[in-house]
Design a protein around this motif. Structure first.
Motif, PDB file in Angstrom:
ATOM      1  N   SER A 125       7.682  -4.059  -4.498  1.00  0.00           N
ATOM      2  CA  SER A 125       7.535  -2.700  -4.129  1.00  0.00           C
ATOM      3  C   SER A 125       8.157  -2.103  -3.033  1.00  0.00           C
ATOM      4  O   SER A 125       7.914  -1.261  -2.346  1.00  0.00           O
ATOM      5  CB  SER A 125       6.115  -2.652  -4.113  1.00  0.00           C
TER       6      SER A 125
ATOM      7  N   THR B  13       5.733 -10.656 -10.900  1.00  0.00           N
ATOM      8  CA  THR B  13       5.427 -10.202  -9.533  1.00  0.00           C
ATOM      9  C   THR B  13       6.623  -9.077  -9.245  1.00  0.00           C
ATOM     10  O   THR B  13       7.619  -9.375  -8.334  1.00  0.00           O
ATOM     11  CB  THR B  13       5.412 -11.119  -8.548  1.00  0.00           C
TER      12      THR B  13
ATOM     13  N   GLU C 114       4.822   2.457  -8.085  1.00  0.00           N
ATOM     14  CA  GLU C 114       3.799   1.732  -7.726  1.00  0.00           C
ATOM     15  C   GLU C 114       3.268   1.088  -8.906  1.00  0.00           C
ATOM     16  O   GLU C 114       2.187   0.150  -8.926  1.00  0.00           O
ATOM     17  CB  GLU C 114       2.629   2.479  -7.077  1.00  0.00           C
TER      18      GLU C 114
ATOM     19  N   SER D  71       1.107  -3.787  -4.046  1.00  0.00           N
ATOM     20  CA  SER D  71       1.794  -4.427  -5.380  1.00  0.00           C
ATOM     21  C   SER D  71       1.899  -3.517  -6.446  1.00  0.00           C
ATOM     22  O   SER D  71       1.326  -2.445  -6.409  1.00  0.00           O
ATOM     23  CB  SER D  71       0.574  -5.478  -5.725  1.00  0.00           C
ATOM     24  N   PHE D  72       2.785  -3.899  -7.373  1.00  0.00           N
ATOM     25  CA  PHE D  72       2.966  -3.275  -8.433  1.00  0.00           C
ATOM     26  C   PHE D  72       1.950  -3.379  -9.553  1.00  0.00           C
ATOM     27  O   PHE D  72       1.716  -4.269  -9.960  1.00  0.00           O
ATOM     28  CB  PHE D  72       4.530  -3.748  -9.117  1.00  0.00           C
TER      29      PHE D  72
END
Length: 442
Positions: A49, A46, A301, A2-3
């Motif tokens: 990635s 959201t 990231e 996840s970012f």
């Protein structure tokens, strides 16, 4: 994967907020339906990635960017039609007939409103289907984007003979009970999955068209995502997406030059440029349009920033201590060897000049060693830059100049190579005649 980001960074970059003045989200939120608005809000929260997923989404936005389509549906009509569908599925055709007969009798004998509500809902659904049939007929065939498969499946709905028959109807209230029951059963049961798909696609179309309209009207472009291993950010003609008269600049960071050290006088544009970089990287990870002539980046990231760090009276934190805690928080993330974009604006401005110099120099040099991350660090303590030149080879130095028109400073907002030697603080104070005001008050 996840970012990663946090509330401080989101607020620094003014990314979210439907009612927040000049937020990036509100810039793009020109959706016409509540469903489209919810999709856009979820998208904004959201970031992706994966480079392929990002490029796929960008290709969809770009497709609608080129189409010049107008979303022909209004919020009230769409919500009325969806509300009709959500009232419940009919078990079978016979039960549908019985249920409608009961509602009609209730309307005639007891003046119940249920029958009228059903007719109104069914009419709104028919109207929406008629508009949708025309709209989907306008969409050009293109296999260049991943949304095409969903569009093709939706178009098949309008080739179903039962839907074709329904589209010829004008006034539902004039139809027989048997025909009303047949259409009611068709939409709520026989083709229930197809109707759900239709609404899902309509909301996505609302979002894609709204965003691409904003992009087209503002001359925006689309980023190209590269794998995370590249550690790259390269953009030309980059501007802040919200500022209509923003000055464009370019940026090029990579593993060999992963730190941009930015100097300039107060009001020269350092903070705006840092916000431009951060907001654009965030939009790029959403696959959304951004204000640039070209934009190429490696997937990261996360983003962490320290731009507008407030003190905390409840915790008893001074502004300086709040800054220190923020740098510590980001340092912990960086030390985990994650690929991050880090933005530090005027490090340690809450303390004296000597401590600020020492701390900014030490922290900048330490962060620069993490070549898997990209850093943008600004300060008006120009001596820090001179020291870093001697210590680090992977830092590039840029400044935003101040041009003096006589005694009046003018800011170009254009990046130049090197470290500024502008020192106009006292001149600005004199121009504002502050000392004269103080002396005159004696």
């Amino acid at each position: 994967m996840s970012f990663l980001t946090d509330k401080q960074s989101l607020e620094d970059l003014n990314l979210l907020g439907k009612y927040k003045s000049n937020s990036i989200y509100s810039l793009f939120n020109k959706t016409k339906t509540s469903g489209g608005e919810k999709l856009l809000e979820a998208l904004f929260q959201t970031p992706l990635s994966d480079a392929d997923q990002i490029n796929d989404r960008s290709s969809v936005f770009n497709y609608f960017h080129q189409q010049h389509l107008v979303f022909p549906f209004q919020r009230e009509n769409v919500e009325a039609a969806e509300s009709y569908l959500n009232e419940g599925e009919e078990g079978n055709f016979i039960l549908s007939v019985i249920g409608i007969l009961q509602k009609k009798v209730g309307n005639m004998v007891l003046q119940s409103a249920e029958y009228g509500v059903l007719l109104k809902g069914l009419q709104s659904m028919v109207d929406l289907l008629q508009d949708a049939a025309t709209f989907f007929g306008q969409l050009k065939q293109s296999g260049d984007h991943p949304f095409q498969d969903k569009l093709d499946k939706t178009k098949l709905i309008f080739k179903d003979q039962r839907i074709i028959n329904l589209l010829t109807e004008k006034r539902i209230e004039e139809l027989s009970v048997l025909k009303i029951a047949r259409y009611n059963y068709l939409l709520r049961s026989a083709l229930c999955k197809e109707m759900r798909l239709l609404f899902e696609v309509l909301y996505e179309l609302d979002m894609y068209i709204a965003v691409s309209d904003v992009a087209r009207s503002r001359g925006m472009g689309y980023a190209k995502a590269l794998p995370a291993t590249k550690c790259l950010l390269k953009a030309s003609g980059l501007k802040h997406p919200v500022l209509e008269k923003a000055i464009a600049n370019s940026i090029s960071l990579n593993q060999q030059e992963n730190v941009l050290f930015l100097t300039g006088a107060n009001m020269a544009g350092k903070s705006t440029w840092m916000k431009t970089i951060g907001a654009s990287i965030y939009l790029a990870h959403l696959g959304m349009p951004l204000a640039a002539d070209s934009f190429e980046f490696s997937v990261m990231e996360g983003i962490y920033s320290s731009i507008n760090v407030p003190d905390n009276l409840n915790m008893g934190y001074s502004h300086f201590y709040a800054e220190v805690l923020r740098v510590k928080e980001v340092a912990q993330k960086v030390s985990e060897r994650k690929n991050l974009l880090v933005l530090f604006d005027e490090l340690f401005k809450g303390t004296n000049v000597k401590d600020a110099y020492d701390a900014t120099l030490a922290v900048s040099e330490a962060f620069a060693a993490y070549t898997n991350c990209l850093f943008v660090i600004s300060t008006h303590i120009i001596e820090v830059g001179e020291a870093l030149k001697e210590r680090c080879e992977n830092i590039q130095f840029k400044y935003q100049p101040t041009v003096m028109d006589g005694l009046v400073p003018r800011y170009t907002y254009q990046l130049k190579d090197g470290i500024t030697n502008d020192r106009q603080g006292m001149m600005i104070i004199e121009n504002e005649r502050i000392l004269e005001i103080i002396d005159g008050s004696k």
